[in-house]
Write an enzyme that holds these catalytic residues in place. Structure first.
Site, PDB file in Angstrom:
ATOM      1  N   HIS A 313       0.875  -1.349  -0.060  1.00  0.00           N
ATOM      2  CA  HIS A 313       0.104   0.102   0.126  1.00  0.00           C
ATOM      3  C   HIS A 313       0.787   1.122  -0.117  1.00  0.00           C
ATOM      4  O   HIS A 313       2.095   1.237   0.404  1.00  0.00           O
ATOM      5  CB  HIS A 313      -0.833  -0.032   1.147  1.00  0.00           C
ATOM      6  CG  HIS A 313      -2.161   1.104   1.224  1.00  0.00           C
ATOM      7  ND1 HIS A 313      -1.945   2.318   1.458  1.00  0.00           N
ATOM      8  CD2 HIS A 313      -3.218   0.867   0.724  1.00  0.00           C
ATOM      9  CE1 HIS A 313      -3.141   3.009   1.118  1.00  0.00           C
ATOM     10  NE2 HIS A 313      -3.893   1.920   0.814  1.00  0.00           N
ATOM     11  N   ASP A 371      -7.852  -4.408  -0.480  1.00  0.00           N
ATOM     12  CA  ASP A 371      -8.302  -4.699  -1.862  1.00  0.00           C
ATOM     13  C   ASP A 371      -8.339  -6.177  -2.247  1.00  0.00           C
ATOM     14  O   ASP A 371      -9.202  -6.757  -2.919  1.00  0.00           O
ATOM     15  CB  ASP A 371      -7.609  -3.772  -3.040  1.00  0.00           C
ATOM     16  CG  ASP A 371      -7.794  -2.444  -2.645  1.00  0.00           C
ATOM     17  OD1 ASP A 371      -8.903  -1.944  -2.608  1.00  0.00           O
ATOM     18  OD2 ASP A 371      -6.658  -1.720  -2.805  1.00  0.00           O
TER      19      ASP A 371
END
Length: 437
Positions: A313, A371
């Site tokens: 991330h 995600d």
């Protein structure tokens, strides 16, 4: 903002006089250097592509510490909110700053459920799209069109109208996303049922038909509610900054949120979970679990164009706190639906195991992110991959609205106007045609 007694001194090697700049302290997080008078005092701008080192506003809504892997909504850790609150409680918290008591929650839920239907003529507007249009293209149009269908709540400078538009957007977004899905599938739209929870109502609008009703599985209902909670807000990301910048011009809330939806569509932002499932499909097509070793080699090869989606991330340099929560939910859903042996989900779990154990990924902190898990959960539930980002937009709507409201009530708020470092041609004169070339 709390002014600090400390000052930053900016000195120049060209002999220009040094400048003292104020420093402000937040309640948590890095201090900021106030450069608002820099141009007036020096004739110079700062240069910060992507605004990665620039605080564009002050905010009291969401705080992220990427190094610690910490996410706070109004000061509450996401780990506690996801376990002890539902999505509408989270919406109340993000909008109004405090968790609701029982009476406040009941009143807020009642307001939301009273606004779940959309104007009937929006169905005719929807028919202007191609049947195979991407749901995000449809959703961008529908949200923007709300300003035409609800003109009584478009004055962004009226707090009462902003509140009405906030309730309408949160209430109607599931209906609009479900309509986009049904239109694409060629099925009749299903009207909302207000006796159901927010997540259950959405699932029914998605999967029920006039000839066969849909009864949500409680495990799936909780999973979807958690997905909404984990995506409700995330500080000053690209889409939130877009909403703030758009609203700073004084445009109506529906147009500003539509701009956020459009920004979220990008694969580097909200489209990441869609990209992740597409990656899994590609690995599956190349041989599934048997070909995963080859895929990992390509990911590690610097000369390869193969990218690992759903891992790591930009903000979190540690484990994404939302991913820990979504991992639990992911395994609960796969267990409840008996999908652990499904080839695609088996592949996903194999990839997860490698990422959590392989030194290459551990050293680079390429942990599975939110995600990765939310994409797997939505796929298991039966939500089409093309609809993943629309669900993200649905969840993030409350964060966008809260950020918009915060900006408009900030006495320091101004229309956004970034500066530039100009590198084009200096002033020159237009030559007659015969002298050009």
């Amino acid at each position: 903002m709390t002014p600090s007694s400390d000052k930053a001194t900016l000195s120049f090697s060209d002999g220009a006089p040094s400048v003292e700049l104020p420093i402000y302290k937040g309640s948590v997080g890095p201090d900021v250097i106030d450069i608002r008078k820099l141009y007036a005092q020096t004739g110079k701008f700062t240069y910060d592509p992507g605004f990665l080192s620039t605080a564009s506003c002050n905010s009291a809504i969401t705080y992220i510490d990427g190094d610690k892997g910490e996410l706070l909504y109004r000061g509450y850790p996401i780990e506690q909110i996801a376990v002890h609150c539902d999505y509408l409680e989270t919406c109340y918290l993000i909008l109004y700053g405090e968790l609701p008591d029982a009476a406040q929650k009941a009143a807020f839920t009642a307001r939301i459920t009273q606004h779940t239907m959309v104007h009937e003529q929006m169905q005719f507007f929807l028919r202007g799209f191609r049947r195979d249009a991407h749901p995000m293209a449809v959703l961008t149009g529908l949200v923007g069109a709300m300003s035409a269908f609800y003109p009584d709540s478009i004055n962004v400078n009226d707090p009462h109208q902003r509140d009405i538009s906030a309730i309408r957007l949160i209430a109607k977004m599931p209906t609009l996303v479900a309509m986009a899905y049904k239109y694409n599938a060629g099925q009749p739209y299903m009207y909302p049922q207000n006796k159901l929870s927010y997540a259950a109502n959405y699932m029914r609008m998605m999967f029920a038909t006039p000839c066969d009703d849909y009864v949500p599985n409680p495990v799936i209902e909780r999973a979807l509610d958690r997905i909404f909670i984990l995506h409700a807000d995330h500080e000053q990301n690209a889409s939130t900054s877009t909403v703030r910048l758009c609203a700073s011009s004084g445009t109506n809330p529906f147009a500003a949120i539509a701009a956020g939806v459009a920004c979220l569509w990008g694969p580097a932002h909200g489209g990441a979970n869609e990209a992740c499932l597409n990656m899994l499909d590609e690995i599956q097509a190349q041989g599934g679990v048997a070909s995963i070793g080859k895929f990992i080699e390509q990911v590690k090869d610097k000369n390869s164009s193969v990218r690992l989606m759903g891992f790591g991330h930009r903000v979190y340099k540690n484990y994404d706190p939302r991913a820990k929560l979504m991992r639990e939910t992911c395994h609960e859903v796969l267990d409840a639906l008996g999908l652990h042996d499904d080839p695609l989900f088996k592949l996903a779990m194999t990839l997860e195991k490698i990422a959590l154990e392989d030194d290459y990924f551990i050293q680079r902190k390429l942990y599975p992110n939110v995600d990765f898990y939310s994409g797997i959960v939505q796929k298991a539930i039966g939500i089409p991959v093309s609809l993943f980002t629309a669900n993200f937009a649905l969840a993030r709507t409350v964060g966008w609205i809260a950020q918009l409201n915060e900006m408009l009530t900030d006495p320091e708020y101004k229309i956004g106007r970034p500066r530039q470092l100009f590198t084009g041609a200096a002033r020159r004169d237009v030559k007659p045609m015969a002298q050009r070339g």
